[in-house]
Scaffold this motif. Structure first.
Motif, PDB file in Angstrom:
ATOM      1  N   SER A 189       0.829  -1.209   0.000  1.00 54.16           N
ATOM      2  CA  SER A 189       0.000   0.000   0.000  1.00 54.16           C
ATOM      3  C   SER A 189       0.863   1.257   0.000  1.00 54.16           C
ATOM      4  CB  SER A 189      -0.928  -0.002   1.209  1.00 54.16           C
ATOM      5  OG  SER A 189      -0.179   0.001   2.416  1.00 54.16           O
ATOM      6  N   LYS A 190       2.065   1.183   0.562  1.00 54.84           N
ATOM      7  CA  LYS A 190       2.956   2.337   0.623  1.00 54.84           C
ATOM      8  C   LYS A 190       4.005   2.321  -0.489  1.00 54.84           C
ATOM      9  CE  LYS A 190       2.452   2.965   5.598  1.00 54.84           C
ATOM     10  NZ  LYS A 190       3.113   2.995   6.920  1.00 54.84           N
ATOM     11  N   GLY A 191       4.057   1.253  -1.271  1.00 61.20           N
ATOM     12  CA  GLY A 191       5.099   1.169  -2.298  1.00 61.20           C
ATOM     13  C   GLY A 191       6.473   1.239  -1.676  1.00 61.20           C
ATOM     14  N   TYR A 192       6.678   0.455  -0.629  1.00 54.47           N
ATOM     15  CA  TYR A 192       7.877   0.603   0.198  1.00 54.47           C
ATOM     16  C   TYR A 192       8.405  -0.760   0.622  1.00 54.47           C
ATOM     17  CZ  TYR A 192      10.328   1.509   4.646  1.00 54.47           C
ATOM     18  OH  TYR A 192      11.238   1.531   5.679  1.00 54.47           O
ATOM     19  N   SER A 193       9.726  -0.849   0.610  1.00 56.16           N
ATOM     20  CA  SER A 193      10.386  -2.060   1.095  1.00 56.16           C
ATOM     21  C   SER A 193      11.662  -1.655   1.811  1.00 56.16           C
ATOM     22  CB  SER A 193      10.742  -2.973  -0.089  1.00 56.16           C
ATOM     23  OG  SER A 193      11.530  -4.080   0.313  1.00 56.16           O
ATOM     24  N   TYR A 194      12.118  -2.517   2.690  1.00 53.98           N
ATOM     25  CA  TYR A 194      13.455  -2.313   3.240  1.00 53.98           C
ATOM     26  C   TYR A 194      14.159  -3.646   3.402  1.00 53.98           C
ATOM     27  CZ  TYR A 194      11.662  -3.362   8.023  1.00 53.98           C
ATOM     28  OH  TYR A 194      11.089  -3.941   9.131  1.00 53.98           O
ATOM     29  N   LEU A 195      15.478  -3.556   3.368  1.00 55.44           N
ATOM     30  CA  LEU A 195      16.351  -4.703   3.626  1.00 55.44           C
ATOM     31  C   LEU A 195      17.073  -4.416   4.937  1.00 55.44           C
ATOM     32  CD1 LEU A 195      17.632  -7.365   2.486  1.00 55.44           C
ATOM     33  CD2 LEU A 195      19.463  -5.909   1.586  1.00 55.44           C
ATOM     34  N   LEU A 196      16.965  -5.343   5.860  1.00 50.31           N
ATOM     35  CA  LEU A 196      17.580  -5.167   7.180  1.00 50.31           C
ATOM     36  C   LEU A 196      18.741  -6.148   7.310  1.00 50.31           C
ATOM     37  CD1 LEU A 196      16.975  -3.557   9.868  1.00 50.31           C
ATOM     38  CD2 LEU A 196      15.942  -5.677  10.705  1.00 50.31           C
ATOM     39  N   LEU A 197      19.900  -5.636   7.608  1.00 56.77           N
ATOM     40  CA  LEU A 197      21.075  -6.479   7.786  1.00 56.77           C
ATOM     41  C   LEU A 197      21.536  -6.378   9.243  1.00 56.77           C
ATOM     42  CD1 LEU A 197      21.194  -5.094   4.772  1.00 56.77           C
ATOM     43  CD2 LEU A 197      23.403  -6.222   4.672  1.00 56.77           C
ATOM     44  N   LYS A 198      21.623  -7.521   9.906  1.00 59.54           N
ATOM     45  CA  LYS A 198      22.031  -7.549  11.313  1.00 59.54           C
ATOM     46  C   LYS A 198      23.448  -8.094  11.437  1.00 59.54           C
ATOM     47  CE  LYS A 198      17.297  -8.796  12.653  1.00 59.54           C
ATOM     48  NZ  LYS A 198      16.448  -9.827  13.287  1.00 59.54           N
ATOM     49  N   GLU A 199      24.051  -7.809  12.589  1.00 58.95           N
ATOM     50  CA  GLU A 199      25.388  -8.334  12.892  1.00 58.95           C
ATOM     51  C   GLU A 199      26.317  -8.158  11.694  1.00 58.95           C
ATOM     52  OE1 GLU A 199      23.150 -11.869  15.368  1.00 58.95           O
ATOM     53  OE2 GLU A 199      24.867 -12.402  14.111  1.00 58.95           O
ATOM     54  N   LEU A 200      26.429  -6.932  11.257  1.00 58.50           N
ATOM     55  CA  LEU A 200      27.173  -6.638  10.045  1.00 58.50           C
ATOM     56  C   LEU A 200      28.595  -7.172  10.085  1.00 58.50           C
ATOM     57  CD1 LEU A 200      25.968  -3.003   9.311  1.00 58.50           C
ATOM     58  CD2 LEU A 200      25.548  -5.028   7.911  1.00 58.50           C
ATOM     59  N   GLN A 201      29.007  -7.720   8.934  1.00 59.12           N
ATOM     60  CA  GLN A 201      30.368  -8.206   8.772  1.00 59.12           C
ATOM     61  C   GLN A 201      31.025  -7.408   7.640  1.00 59.12           C
ATOM     62  OE1 GLN A 201      30.080 -12.463   8.104  1.00 59.12           O
ATOM     63  NE2 GLN A 201      28.743 -12.758   9.891  1.00 59.12           N
ATOM     64  N   MET A 202      32.347  -7.401   7.660  1.00 62.70           N
ATOM     65  CA  MET A 202      33.060  -6.630   6.634  1.00 62.70           C
ATOM     66  C   MET A 202      32.690  -7.115   5.233  1.00 62.70           C
ATOM     67  SD  MET A 202      34.563  -4.405   8.390  1.00 62.70           S
ATOM     68  CE  MET A 202      35.528  -3.614   7.099  1.00 62.70           C
ATOM     69  N   LYS A 203      32.429  -8.411   5.086  1.00 67.98           N
ATOM     70  CA  LYS A 203      32.096  -8.950   3.764  1.00 67.98           C
ATOM     71  C   LYS A 203      30.733  -8.474   3.259  1.00 67.98           C
ATOM     72  CE  LYS A 203      29.873 -13.188   5.432  1.00 67.98           C
ATOM     73  NZ  LYS A 203      29.864 -14.668   5.402  1.00 67.98           N
ATOM     74  N   ASP A 204      29.960  -7.832   4.134  1.00 72.57           N
ATOM     75  CA  ASP A 204      28.668  -7.277   3.696  1.00 72.57           C
ATOM     76  C   ASP A 204      28.833  -5.976   2.926  1.00 72.57           C
ATOM     77  OD1 ASP A 204      27.209  -8.263   6.883  1.00 72.57           O
ATOM     78  OD2 ASP A 204      27.333  -9.391   4.983  1.00 72.57           O
ATOM     79  N   SER A 205      30.054  -5.448   2.883  1.00 72.66           N
ATOM     80  CA  SER A 205      30.307  -4.246   2.084  1.00 72.66           C
ATOM     81  C   SER A 205      30.049  -4.576   0.621  1.00 72.66           C
ATOM     82  CB  SER A 205      31.765  -3.791   2.259  1.00 72.66           C
ATOM     83  OG  SER A 205      32.001  -3.318   3.551  1.00 72.66           O
TER      84      SER A 205
END
Lengths: 119, 109
Positions: free
Chosen positions: B67-83
């Motif tokens: 309904s809002k035309g909205y999404s998000y991606l949530l990344l937890k416990e970030l690691q350097m390889k997530d760059s």
């Protein structure tokens, strides 16, 4: 998981020559394959959509006589860049769509990409 | 016209949580994808949402509000390889993928 391969992974060619890039779905049949181009620091841009056994559908601004696409089987599509010029240097990525029974699994799987450098 | 908006760049700290937002306007809608792309590599599939709500997959979760035309991606416990760059893409009524420009995520120690 579904695997898509591309060959070659990189190619350097002289201006005016033609280059063929292969895209294969290794463990599934791909009814539809897509070809994308990505210039540095830009988003993926769809070039064309190909369905097995029929002519490819090209996006606006993409020359179909220059970028020849053949989707001869359910596991192979080829992109031929004809008379390549330095401005064609880019990262070319294919993806394959596998149609499973449930819509939720109807996902595109990407090949590793082919880096083309035209001298 | 069809459009996908997401931030150009975000910075986060190793071990922290980051949320990457995406808004979309498409002709019809058949689902939203998140892909991860490391420099010089092809995108790899992360998630697909077609129903409203949160889908959790290990350290990564994706949320959709149609309904809002909205999404998000949530990344937890970030690691350097997530760059990497994180690409949001939506399927329109013809099942064509409309791509966002990507969000470059920089992880600092």
């Amino acid at each position: 998981g579904a695997v898509v391969s591309q060959h070659p992974s990189w190619v350097i060619c002289k201006s005016g020559t033609s280059v063929k890039i292969e895209c294969r779905s290794l463990d599934f049949q791909a009814t539809t394959m897509f070809w994308y181009r990505q210039f540095p620091k830009q988003s993926l841009m769809l070039m064309a959509t190909s369905n097995e056994g029929s002519k490819a559908t090209y996006e606006q601004g993409v020359e179909k006589d220059k970028f020849l696409i053949n989707h001869a089987s359910l596991t192979l599509s080829t992109l031929t860049v004809t008379s390549a010029h330095p401005e064609d240097s880019s990262f070319y990525i294919c993806s394959a769509r596998r149609l499973a029974g449930a819509i939720l699994t109807d996902t595109q799987y990407f090949g590793p990409g082919t880096r083309l450098t035209v001298l | 016209g069809q459009n996908i908006d997401q931030p150009t760049e975000m910075t986060a700290t190793e071990g922290a949580i980051v949320q990457i937002n995406c808004t979309y306007q498409t002709s019809g809608f058949n689902g939203l994808f998140w892909y991860q792309q490391h420099a010089g590599e092809a995108p790899t599939f992360l998630s697909y949402n077609v129903l409203d709500g949160l889908e959790e997959k290990g350290r990564f979760s994706s949320f959709l509000s149609r309904s809002k035309g909205y999404s998000y991606l949530l990344l937890k416990e970030l690691q350097m390889k997530d760059s990497a760059s994180y690409l949001c893409a939506a399927w329109d009524s013809n099942y064509q993928l409309i791509w966002g420009a990507g969000t470059k995520l920089i992880i600092k120690p």
